[in-house]
Design an enzyme around this catalytic site. Structure first.
Site, short mmCIF file in Angstrom:
data_model
loop_
_atom_site.label_atom_id
_atom_site.label_comp_id
_atom_site.label_asym_id
_atom_site.label_seq_id
_atom_site.Cartn_x
_atom_site.Cartn_y
_atom_site.Cartn_z
N THR A 97 16.10 56.33 25.63
CA THR A 97 16.90 57.51 25.33
C THR A 97 16.02 58.54 24.65
OG1 THR A 97 17.57 56.93 23.07
CG2 THR A 97 18.79 55.89 24.87
N CYS A 98 16.62 59.63 24.21
CA CYS A 98 15.83 60.68 23.56
C CYS A 98 15.26 60.22 22.22
CB CYS A 98 16.67 61.93 23.37
SG CYS A 98 18.11 61.69 22.30
N ASN A 99 15.90 59.22 21.59
CA ASN A 99 15.47 58.80 20.26
C ASN A 99 14.82 57.44 20.21
OD1 ASN A 99 15.98 60.88 18.46
ND2 ASN A 99 18.17 60.46 18.46
N ALA A 142 22.24 70.36 32.09
CA ALA A 142 23.68 70.16 32.26
C ALA A 142 24.05 68.69 32.21
CB ALA A 142 24.14 70.78 33.59
N GLY A 143 23.23 67.90 31.53
CA GLY A 143 23.52 66.48 31.37
C GLY A 143 24.47 66.24 30.22
N PRO A 167 28.60 57.73 19.07
CA PRO A 167 29.04 56.82 20.13
C PRO A 167 28.19 56.89 21.39
CG PRO A 167 30.42 58.76 20.14
CD PRO A 167 29.44 58.95 18.99
N HIS A 170 19.71 43.64 15.38
CA HIS A 170 19.27 45.01 15.66
C HIS A 170 20.01 45.57 16.87
CE1 HIS A 170 16.49 48.44 15.80
NE2 HIS A 170 16.55 48.29 17.12
N ALA A 204 23.62 68.05 26.85
CA ALA A 204 23.91 69.47 26.94
C ALA A 204 25.42 69.72 26.89
CB ALA A 204 23.31 70.04 28.23
N GLN A 250 24.86 54.70 26.76
CA GLN A 250 23.51 54.56 27.32
C GLN A 250 23.12 53.09 27.43
OE1 GLN A 250 21.82 57.01 24.24
NE2 GLN A 250 21.59 58.77 25.59
#
Length: 437
Positions: free
Chosen positions: A50-52, A190-191, A115, A99, A194, A120
């Site tokens: 994911t992004c993080n 546009a995901g 959430p 974890h 966004a 994801q």
């Protein structure tokens, strides 16, 4: 054949955004088994990117599991393992399970209680199931993770006002401008991220929200929903001339906003400030754009300060959530330990003998006083019946257990058939999240 659950990862605390970009595994065409080839040492795997964070769950045995996973991961990304290893955290056994449950419940996110990570994780699990890299252990583990996340949501207040990274981006915009009324916001992408950002912007903010995306039709859908305008992606520079705030969240592998693009844009803006909030990984905005006057750039790591207050407000609820996670993680690890053949056979024998002994005692109470030798004869008969009833399934289980590919599956099936565990996990536990069109 006792397996162990391992978890290897990078997140917003262990590595900065540049490292996470370099070792992201978000390419939809990348198969789990391409990243982590399965063999006798690593028998199951799942990849969450994911992004993080980037996290790899693996089921395996032996001391070489970590080296194999990190070597395969870095090779997939075309980078040396020496750049990856210093930033990777490793959890094993109970710590890995805890974890994962924390991640699923939103307790390990940049924004506490968000959430989005659960959806994801469900997507990552579906992918692993489709590619047959998730088998007996990970199937059970992920189902338990989803059930634990549901308990946390329903039994605590951690997610009662849950926010996402997108919400943090909007909070940052409010801190910069104060009042967002009459501000022009351009959402690039546009995901889901966004769309979440646009949703938060639309909640009483009063900003004008416009969209651009490589798939123009998707931008149109969002523009209609939020009463804004949709722009063709190839004219991005033109629309940057009018924006006050630009929130970028595309899946592009390279920056979509570059220094050479912004030089003429800023000349036409005549020193009007432009704020970029880049919540994409890999980053959408080239860092060099900050060389230009009146451009202000914030990336996903900059949001940490924005969300610190949210964490303080939810600490007590998080403590309650941790108690739930501890309980569920221990229950899963007890199940893992039960997967050994001898432990399962012992459980089958104990269960059968307990049932027959209970029935003998109930019968004796019902028929009234009998001679001691009669009671003992009935108990011996029950013990003999238990041995005979167990002989065929135990013999079959021993034979199947010797088969490497199916042994653990038959142990798991036996535990379910004899109801040796105290809970039932629905097979569709991971299907609660619907895909957006």
């Amino acid at each position: 054949m006792q397996r162990t659950v391992y978890l290897f990862g990078l997140n917003h605390r262990s590595a900065d955004v540049a490292v996470r970009e370099a070792f992201a595994l978000s390419d939809p065409g990348c198969r789990v088994c391409d990243v982590i080839p399965l063999d006798e040492h690593v028998t199951e795997a799942l990849v969450l990117s994911t992004c993080n964070r980037v996290e790899i769950l693996a089921v395996g045995e032996g001391k070489g599991v970590r080296r194999k996973v990190l070597d395969s991961w870095s090779a997939t990304c075309g980078r040396p393992c020496s750049e990856l290893a210093p930033h990777v955290y490793t959890h094993e056994g109970l710590a890995a399970v805890r974890h994962l449950f924390q991640v699923a419940s939103g307790l390990d996110s940049l924004v506490l209680g968000e959430p989005q990570i659960l959806g994801q994780l469900k997507d990552a699990y579906r992918k692993a199931v489709d590619e047959k890299s998730s088998k007996v252990v990970l199937n059970r583990l992920l189902h338990k993770a989803f059930m634990t996340a549901k308990r946390v949501r329903t039994e605590t207040g951690v997610a009662s006002s849950a926010v996402s990274v997108s919400y943090a981006a909007v909070s940052l915009a409010r801190r910069i401008f104060g009042d967002l009324r009459d501000k022009n916001v351009l959402v690039v992408g546009a995901g889901e991220m966004a769309e979440l950002a646009a949703t938060h912007l639309a909640e009483g903010q009063g900003a004008r929200i416009n969209f651009t995306n490589r798939t123009y039709e998707r931008a149109v859908v969002l523009a209609e929903r939020f009463k804004g305008a949709a722009y063709p992606f190839d004219a991005l520079a033109q629309y940057l001339e009018e924006a006050d705030i630009v929130i970028t969240s595309t899946g592009a592998p390279e920056p979509v906003v570059r220094l050479d693009m912004m030089r003429p844009v800023m000349k036409k803006r005549r020193n009007k400030p432009l704020f970029f909030i880049d919540i994409a990984v890999p980053r959408d905005v080239e860092e060099a754009v900050t060389e230009l006057d009146e451009i202000y750039l914030y990336n996903i790591d900059d949001l940490s300060e924005v969300v610190a207050a949210n964490r303080a407000a939810r600490r007590e609820e998080a403590r309650k959530a941790e108690e739930i996670i501890d309980e569920e993680a221990e229950r899963f690890c007890l199940w893992m330990r039960s997967l050994g053949l001898q432990a399962t056979i012992a459980d089958i024998v104990h269960r059968t003998e307990s049932i027959l002994e209970e029935e003998v005692e109930r019968t004796l109470r019902r028929i009234g006083p009998v001679p001691a030798e009669t009671g003992e004869a009935l108990r011996q008969m029950a013990s003999s019946m238990a041995k005979k009833l167990n002989h065929a399934p135990v013999t079959y289980l021993k034979r199947r257990y010797a088969e490497e590919e199916t042994g653990m599956r038959f142990v798991t099936l036996a535990r379910a058939m004899f109801d040796l565990d105290d809970e039932t996990v629905p097979d569709d536990a991971h299907l609660g999240r619907k895909r957006r069109p």
